[in-house]
Design a protein around this motif. Structure first.
Motif, short mmCIF file in Angstrom:
data_model
loop_
_atom_site.label_atom_id
_atom_site.label_comp_id
_atom_site.label_asym_id
_atom_site.label_seq_id
_atom_site.Cartn_x
_atom_site.Cartn_y
_atom_site.Cartn_z
N TYR A 1 9.00 -1.56 -7.65
CA TYR A 1 8.84 -1.28 -9.09
C TYR A 1 9.24 -2.49 -9.94
N ALA A 2 10.18 -3.27 -9.44
CA ALA A 2 10.61 -4.48 -10.18
C ALA A 2 9.68 -5.66 -9.91
N LEU A 3 8.88 -5.54 -8.86
CA LEU A 3 8.07 -6.68 -8.40
C LEU A 3 6.65 -6.66 -8.97
N LEU A 4 6.04 -5.46 -8.95
CA LEU A 4 4.60 -5.37 -9.23
C LEU A 4 4.24 -5.90 -10.61
N PHE A 5 5.04 -5.57 -11.61
CA PHE A 5 4.70 -5.92 -12.98
C PHE A 5 4.80 -7.43 -13.20
N ARG A 6 5.73 -8.05 -12.50
CA ARG A 6 5.88 -9.50 -12.65
C ARG A 6 4.76 -10.24 -11.94
N ILE A 7 4.32 -9.71 -10.80
CA ILE A 7 3.17 -10.33 -10.12
C ILE A 7 1.95 -10.23 -11.04
N ALA A 8 1.75 -9.02 -11.59
CA ALA A 8 0.56 -8.78 -12.44
C ALA A 8 0.61 -9.62 -13.72
N ALA A 9 1.82 -9.94 -14.16
CA ALA A 9 1.97 -10.73 -15.39
C ALA A 9 1.73 -12.21 -15.15
N GLY A 10 1.65 -12.62 -13.88
CA GLY A 10 1.40 -14.03 -13.59
C GLY A 10 2.66 -14.83 -13.29
N ASP A 11 3.81 -14.15 -13.17
CA ASP A 11 5.07 -14.87 -12.93
C ASP A 11 5.11 -15.54 -11.56
N MET A 12 4.33 -15.02 -10.62
CA MET A 12 4.42 -15.52 -9.25
C MET A 12 3.37 -16.58 -8.95
N LEU A 13 2.14 -16.32 -9.31
CA LEU A 13 1.05 -17.23 -8.91
C LEU A 13 0.57 -18.09 -10.07
N GLY A 14 1.06 -17.82 -11.27
CA GLY A 14 0.68 -18.65 -12.41
C GLY A 14 -0.19 -17.90 -13.40
N ALA A 15 -0.21 -18.40 -14.60
CA ALA A 15 -0.86 -17.71 -15.71
C ALA A 15 -2.38 -17.81 -15.68
N GLU A 16 -2.91 -18.57 -14.71
CA GLU A 16 -4.36 -18.73 -14.63
C GLU A 16 -4.97 -17.92 -13.50
N ARG A 17 -4.12 -17.37 -12.62
CA ARG A 17 -4.61 -16.86 -11.34
C ARG A 17 -4.75 -15.33 -11.37
N PRO A 18 -5.98 -14.78 -11.36
CA PRO A 18 -6.13 -13.32 -11.29
C PRO A 18 -5.59 -12.79 -9.96
N VAL A 19 -5.06 -11.58 -9.98
CA VAL A 19 -4.52 -10.98 -8.74
C VAL A 19 -5.13 -9.61 -8.50
N ARG A 20 -5.32 -9.33 -7.22
CA ARG A 20 -5.75 -8.02 -6.77
C ARG A 20 -4.56 -7.46 -6.00
N LEU A 21 -4.03 -6.34 -6.42
CA LEU A 21 -2.84 -5.78 -5.76
C LEU A 21 -3.26 -4.70 -4.76
N ARG A 22 -2.69 -4.78 -3.58
CA ARG A 22 -2.87 -3.72 -2.58
C ARG A 22 -1.48 -3.16 -2.29
N LEU A 23 -1.31 -1.88 -2.51
CA LEU A 23 0.02 -1.27 -2.37
C LEU A 23 0.03 -0.38 -1.14
N LEU A 24 0.94 -0.69 -0.21
CA LEU A 24 1.07 0.12 1.00
C LEU A 24 2.32 0.99 0.91
N GLU A 25 2.15 2.26 1.19
CA GLU A 25 3.28 3.19 1.23
C GLU A 25 3.10 4.15 2.39
N ILE A 26 4.17 4.82 2.74
CA ILE A 26 4.05 5.94 3.66
C ILE A 26 3.66 7.15 2.80
N PRO A 27 3.17 8.22 3.42
CA PRO A 27 2.67 9.34 2.60
C PRO A 27 3.69 9.83 1.56
N GLN A 28 4.98 9.91 1.94
CA GLN A 28 5.98 10.40 0.99
C GLN A 28 6.15 9.47 -0.21
#
Ligand code: NAX
Length: 334
Positions: free
Chosen positions: A17-44
């Motif tokens: 929850y603390a990670l996804l929004f910062r990745i989507a905001a460009g904090d990790m890969l840069g302000a020019e780089r679009p990202v496609r997020l794939r989220l893996l969870e167990i059923p619960q």
């Protein structure tokens, strides 16, 4: 610019929850780089990840190309350029170490195999879920077609904790500090080392000796206050906050990937990377060390001196990594 596919496992958890929004905001890969997020969870955990995805949508991030949620590792890692393995099995009451290692091998083995089958050719993997070093070893062992150098376990949080403790003790901005190292396992045996660290260009050990009234007092502070405080900071956070580090862990994971793909510049950071025997760490282990990146991979900064105290502390942490590896081997898991 093409979108980068970032897979986050355990995406419905608190680090997720603390990670996804910062990745989507460009904090990790840069302000020019679009990202496609794939989220893996167990059923619960799927509902929690779905909730986070709704909020991601509500942020209307210009860089966020797509979000997909799944409980199937093959789907989650399909085309992954960056894989952040956060979800893990925590230790529950009465669980022995061998049980913990086996439970996590049951997660990181199949995830390694799915990465091997489905990830992009340039995939980079960072393991956050504990026991992180050995989980990285298991995932890498299950991905024979992916070079072991593409895997790392996160010790950046330990590195940043060490920087912050030093900055506080020296009453200096963090930015004035260089050359801190975290060695070994991401556990209580880790060795946060300042032997090569500088503050505003001057050895940290000299600055500490001046402040604390001599080099013996500085050495005592390092052994009795600094090292245990950093190594046990996770427990301190739990006792104060009531749950384990989340935003700081997410920030460290972001910094780890950012420095990997953008490069470390003229300094180094710490990460648990595949050993090729540097500093006497047995080849094949994932052990934290000083690392630099040119934007393609983390490499160990070789050739630094380790004094007797440092050698003993690194050896103790490596002994723990060897024991974890041997336990996993004995269970036939690698
Ligand atoms: P949470 O329990 O909040 O979240 C973990 C999530 O992972 C849950 O939603 C769970 O459903 C999911 N999950 C479990 N098994 C999974 C699987 N097989 N595939 C996909 N998802 C799965 O834990 P959180 O606080 O987010 O911590 C996650 C991990 O990070 C833990 O192992 C924790 O010990 C570790 N940490 C590592 C740190 C480091 O520096 N390397 C520091 C922080 C943290 O302690």
């Amino acid at each position: 610019m093409d979108a980068t596919t970032v897979t986050v496992t355990g995406a419905g958890g608190q680090i997720g929850y603390a990670l996804l929004f910062r990745i989507a905001a460009g904090d990790m890969l840069g302000a020019e780089r679009p990202v496609r997020l794939r989220l893996l969870e167990i059923p619960q955990g799927l509902a929690s990840a779905e909730g986070a995805a709704l909020e991601l949508q509500d942020c209307a991030f210009p860089l966020l190309a797509d979000v997909e949620i799944t409980d199937d590792p093959r789907v989650a890692f399909d085309g992954a350029n960056i894989a952040m393995l956060v979800g893990a099995r925590p230790r529950s009451a009465g669980m022995e170490r061998a049980d913990l290692l086996a439970a996590n091998a049951g997660i990181f083995g199949p995830q390694g195999a799915a990465l091997n089958a489905a990830a992009a050719d340039d995939v980079r993997v960072v393991v956050v879920g504990n026991p992180a070093n050995t989980n990285a070893l298991i995932a890498a062992a299950s991905a024979p077609d992916i070079p072991g150098e593409r895997f790392a376990a996160l010790t950046r949080l330990d590195h940043d904790r060490a920087l912050a403790q030093l900055a506080a003790a020296l009453e200096t901005p963090v930015a004035a500090l260089r050359g801190v190292i975290v060695w070994g396992n991401h556990s209580a045996t880790q060795f946060p080392d300042v032997a090569h660290a500088t503050v505003a260009g001057r050895p940290v050990t000299d600055a500490l000796a001046e402040r604390l009234g001599g080099s013996a007092a500085a050495a005592a502070w390092l052994d009795e206050a600094f090292v245990p405080r950093v190594a046990q900071r996770g427990a301190e956070i739990i006792s104060v906050r009531g749950s384990s580090s989340a935003a700081s862990a997410a920030h460290a994971a972001i910094s780890h990937v950012r420095d990997l793909v953008h490069g470390t510049g003229d300094g180094w950071t710490s990460a648990a990377v595949l050993s090729h025997g540097e500093y006497g760490v047995p080849a094949g282990l994932y052990s934290s060390a000083p690392v630099t990146s040119d934007g393609t991979a983390y490499r160990v900064v070789d050739g630094l001196e380790l004094d007797e105290r440092g050698r003993a502390r690194l050896d103790a942490s490596v002994a723990e990594l060897v024991a974890e590896r041997d336990a996993v081997r004995a269970l036939g898991l690698i």
